[in-house]
Design a protein around this motif. Sequence first.
Motif, PDB file in Angstrom:
ATOM      1  N   VAL A 169     -34.597 -40.896  31.247  1.00  0.00           N
ATOM      2  CA  VAL A 169     -34.102 -42.268  31.330  1.00  0.00           C
ATOM      3  C   VAL A 169     -35.084 -43.243  30.701  1.00  0.00           C
ATOM      4  O   VAL A 169     -36.283 -43.240  31.031  1.00  0.00           O
ATOM      5  N   ASN A 170     -34.584 -44.069  29.799  1.00  0.00           N
ATOM      6  CA  ASN A 170     -35.368 -45.163  29.226  1.00  0.00           C
ATOM      7  C   ASN A 170     -35.139 -46.392  30.113  1.00  0.00           C
ATOM      8  O   ASN A 170     -34.133 -47.091  29.981  1.00  0.00           O
ATOM      9  N   GLU A 171     -36.048 -46.651  31.041  1.00  0.00           N
ATOM     10  CA  GLU A 171     -35.852 -47.723  32.018  1.00  0.00           C
ATOM     11  C   GLU A 171     -35.765 -49.099  31.366  1.00  0.00           C
ATOM     12  O   GLU A 171     -35.167 -50.013  31.922  1.00  0.00           O
ATOM     13  N   ALA A 172     -36.361 -49.255  30.185  1.00  0.00           N
ATOM     14  CA  ALA A 172     -36.330 -50.554  29.504  1.00  0.00           C
ATOM     15  C   ALA A 172     -34.931 -50.893  29.005  1.00  0.00           C
ATOM     16  O   ALA A 172     -34.590 -52.071  28.842  1.00  0.00           O
ATOM     17  N   ARG A 173     -34.104 -49.869  28.775  1.00  0.00           N
ATOM     18  CA  ARG A 173     -32.751 -50.110  28.258  1.00  0.00           C
ATOM     19  C   ARG A 173     -31.691 -50.022  29.351  1.00  0.00           C
ATOM     20  O   ARG A 173     -30.612 -50.601  29.228  1.00  0.00           O
ATOM     21  N   CYS A 174     -31.972 -49.293  30.407  1.00  0.00           N
ATOM     22  CA  CYS A 174     -30.982 -49.081  31.471  1.00  0.00           C
ATOM     23  C   CYS A 174     -30.653 -50.401  32.167  1.00  0.00           C
ATOM     24  O   CYS A 174     -31.552 -51.180  32.503  1.00  0.00           O
ATOM     25  N   ILE A 175     -29.360 -50.655  32.397  1.00  0.00           N
ATOM     26  CA  ILE A 175     -28.944 -51.895  33.074  1.00  0.00           C
ATOM     27  C   ILE A 175     -28.485 -51.650  34.515  1.00  0.00           C
ATOM     28  O   ILE A 175     -28.141 -52.590  35.224  1.00  0.00           O
ATOM     29  N   GLY A 176     -28.453 -50.392  34.934  1.00  0.00           N
ATOM     30  CA  GLY A 176     -28.101 -50.085  36.320  1.00  0.00           C
ATOM     31  C   GLY A 176     -26.619 -50.140  36.623  1.00  0.00           C
ATOM     32  O   GLY A 176     -26.237 -50.371  37.782  1.00  0.00           O
ATOM     33  N   CYS A 177     -25.770 -49.909  35.637  1.00  0.00           N
ATOM     34  CA  CYS A 177     -24.313 -50.009  35.844  1.00  0.00           C
ATOM     35  C   CYS A 177     -23.770 -48.906  36.731  1.00  0.00           C
ATOM     36  O   CYS A 177     -22.694 -49.043  37.325  1.00  0.00           O
ATOM     37  N   GLY A 178     -24.482 -47.765  36.810  1.00  0.00           N
ATOM     38  CA  GLY A 178     -24.072 -46.679  37.698  1.00  0.00           C
ATOM     39  C   GLY A 178     -23.107 -45.679  37.117  1.00  0.00           C
ATOM     40  O   GLY A 178     -22.611 -44.805  37.834  1.00  0.00           O
ATOM     41  N   ALA A 179     -22.825 -45.765  35.806  1.00  0.00           N
ATOM     42  CA  ALA A 179     -21.900 -44.806  35.192  1.00  0.00           C
ATOM     43  C   ALA A 179     -22.446 -43.389  35.313  1.00  0.00           C
ATOM     44  O   ALA A 179     -21.711 -42.442  35.601  1.00  0.00           O
ATOM     45  N   CYS A 180     -23.746 -43.239  35.130  1.00  0.00           N
ATOM     46  CA  CYS A 180     -24.351 -41.913  35.215  1.00  0.00           C
ATOM     47  C   CYS A 180     -24.256 -41.355  36.630  1.00  0.00           C
ATOM     48  O   CYS A 180     -23.935 -40.176  36.831  1.00  0.00           O
ATOM     49  N   GLU A 181     -24.527 -42.182  37.605  1.00  0.00           N
ATOM     50  CA  GLU A 181     -24.475 -41.741  39.000  1.00  0.00           C
ATOM     51  C   GLU A 181     -23.055 -41.369  39.404  1.00  0.00           C
ATOM     52  O   GLU A 181     -22.826 -40.343  40.057  1.00  0.00           O
ATOM     53  N   ASN A 182     -22.097 -42.189  39.028  1.00  0.00           N
ATOM     54  CA  ASN A 182     -20.713 -41.955  39.422  1.00  0.00           C
ATOM     55  C   ASN A 182     -20.127 -40.706  38.769  1.00  0.00           C
ATOM     56  O   ASN A 182     -19.373 -39.955  39.407  1.00  0.00           O
ATOM     57  N   LEU A 183     -20.470 -40.474  37.517  1.00  0.00           N
ATOM     58  CA  LEU A 183     -19.857 -39.377  36.764  1.00  0.00           C
ATOM     59  C   LEU A 183     -20.672 -38.088  36.804  1.00  0.00           C
ATOM     60  O   LEU A 183     -20.275 -37.084  36.216  1.00  0.00           O
ATOM     61  N   CYS A 184     -21.792 -38.103  37.518  1.00  0.00           N
ATOM     62  CA  CYS A 184     -22.573 -36.874  37.683  1.00  0.00           C
ATOM     63  C   CYS A 184     -21.781 -35.884  38.525  1.00  0.00           C
ATOM     64  O   CYS A 184     -21.305 -36.219  39.612  1.00  0.00           O
ATOM     65  N   PRO A 185     -21.607 -34.643  38.067  1.00  0.00           N
ATOM     66  CA  PRO A 185     -20.787 -33.662  38.800  1.00  0.00           C
ATOM     67  C   PRO A 185     -21.463 -33.061  40.025  1.00  0.00           C
ATOM     68  O   PRO A 185     -20.823 -32.346  40.797  1.00  0.00           O
ATOM     69  N   ALA A 186     -22.758 -33.326  40.226  1.00  0.00           N
ATOM     70  CA  ALA A 186     -23.466 -32.750  41.368  1.00  0.00           C
ATOM     71  C   ALA A 186     -22.919 -33.332  42.674  1.00  0.00           C
ATOM     72  O   ALA A 186     -22.633 -34.521  42.780  1.00  0.00           O
TER      73      ALA A 186
END
Length: 502
Positions: free
Chosen positions: A468-485
């Motif tokens: 994760v590039n924290e400088a670019r991440c805006i925290g929208c949560g798309a990654c968290e929501n769509l993670c299959p785990a």
Amino acid sequence: MLRKIRIGLSTLVMVLITLLFLDFTGTLHHWLGWLAKIQFLPALLAVNVVVVVALVVLTLIMGRIYCSVICPLGILQDVIHRIGRKPNKQTYSKEKRWLRYGILVVFVAAFFLGINSLVALLAPYSSYGRIAQNLLQPIWIAGNNVLAFLAEHSNSYRFYSVDVWIRSLPTFIIALATLIMLVVLSWRNGRTYCNTICPVGTILSFFARFSWLKIRFDEDKCKKCGKCSRNCKASCIDFKTMTVDYSRCVVCGDCLEQCKFDSLHYAGPGAGSSRKTRSSSSSSDSRNTSDSVDEGRRSFLVGAALATTAAALAQEKKKVDGGLAVIEDKLEPVRHTPITPPGSLSASNMQKRCTGCQLCVSECPNDVLRPSTDLMKLMQPMMSYERGYCRSECNRCSEVCPAGAIQPITLADKSSTQIGHAVWVKKNCIPVTDGVECGNCERHCPVGAIEMVMLDENDEESVMIPSVNEARCIGCGACENLCPARPFAAIYVEGHEVHKTV
């Protein structure tokens, strides 16, 4: 006529503001959002000087008309009382002045100390919002889902199904307890909440004492039958002394309807005859009589004033994978810093201004917002991504917030506002635990803040994991929501106390 006009306007306001909270399509707030913004406390918190001054001037002219025409909780009390009313068997509660002003002191202290969870509990508009969102909206959505089911079997797409779920059990319980309390207090005892609890009503009462239009006695006509006192929901009329406590009168007009001798008028100074001390020898010579008043003309003028003021202020089904296996629901991760919506600027701004009315929660189309369970931020909206993520094309919460807790934000500004950053959790990541390729988080990141890299740089056969590039991440949560785990995502978002611009 005054009472009929008041009932008509209050019914209209009640229906429209309820629809504003029930609407889940995002269409009605464009037309009805002004109803939330003319409520006293949200306008005060949003520093909406025009609305606050307008409400104060309205009170100075017409008394506490706000409580019976604009405030949804005040109108709800009238509705409950009307249902439980038993003519000639009413018992209205008297004012508890020590409690009334004691609660106001607590309210003001909590406001300045930043204990907004207590402010939210006492705010009348917010209390009604929680009732509408937690208790009425699920019923409304359930009815919509029935129509969607019927439409689907008729090959129609006029309706679509929406999940019905409790966003916060504590907030639901608070809403239910508030409704039960109102029913108990209003069913037989009228406006007890307004008399002894509501801090907004108490604040407006300081101005209502000096209102120009008031309920006034005509002593020459009064027979002291007592019907006005017995039918006053605010218990503010003393027929024996022919006085009205204008600090508690909400100008409902019930007393005017009950008086059969035309001895009560809603008018300015000088109407009716004033009470004077007379000696027994000269009482017949010195008594002043009031000029006759054209009731039809007064009613028309009052109705016009009410209408003009109103116009001026206007503006769980199981999820399956391929039909074969039940997908386990995601659980919310433990976040060290809660995530507040784009436009809220910071956790501090949210805590100071939010009244927990739940309007943004009810309007969120992505099921991202839900009330906080933190005691210091109780019922204030926080973000979590088990059911969806904050999409770049949506800024509805910033459009509907009446208190300034979520400032209006454009879609362009939202896309560059960093409300948090993603954090990778190695022990939950499928490539690490199962040795298979994934990359879901990288593919769906809208700002390209995630890159897949080798877990072991020295092993060409190493699985790829997200970086994760924290400088670019805006925290929208798309990654968290769509993670299959499941049940915990392998990547989640930590909030920022103060929002940044990427």
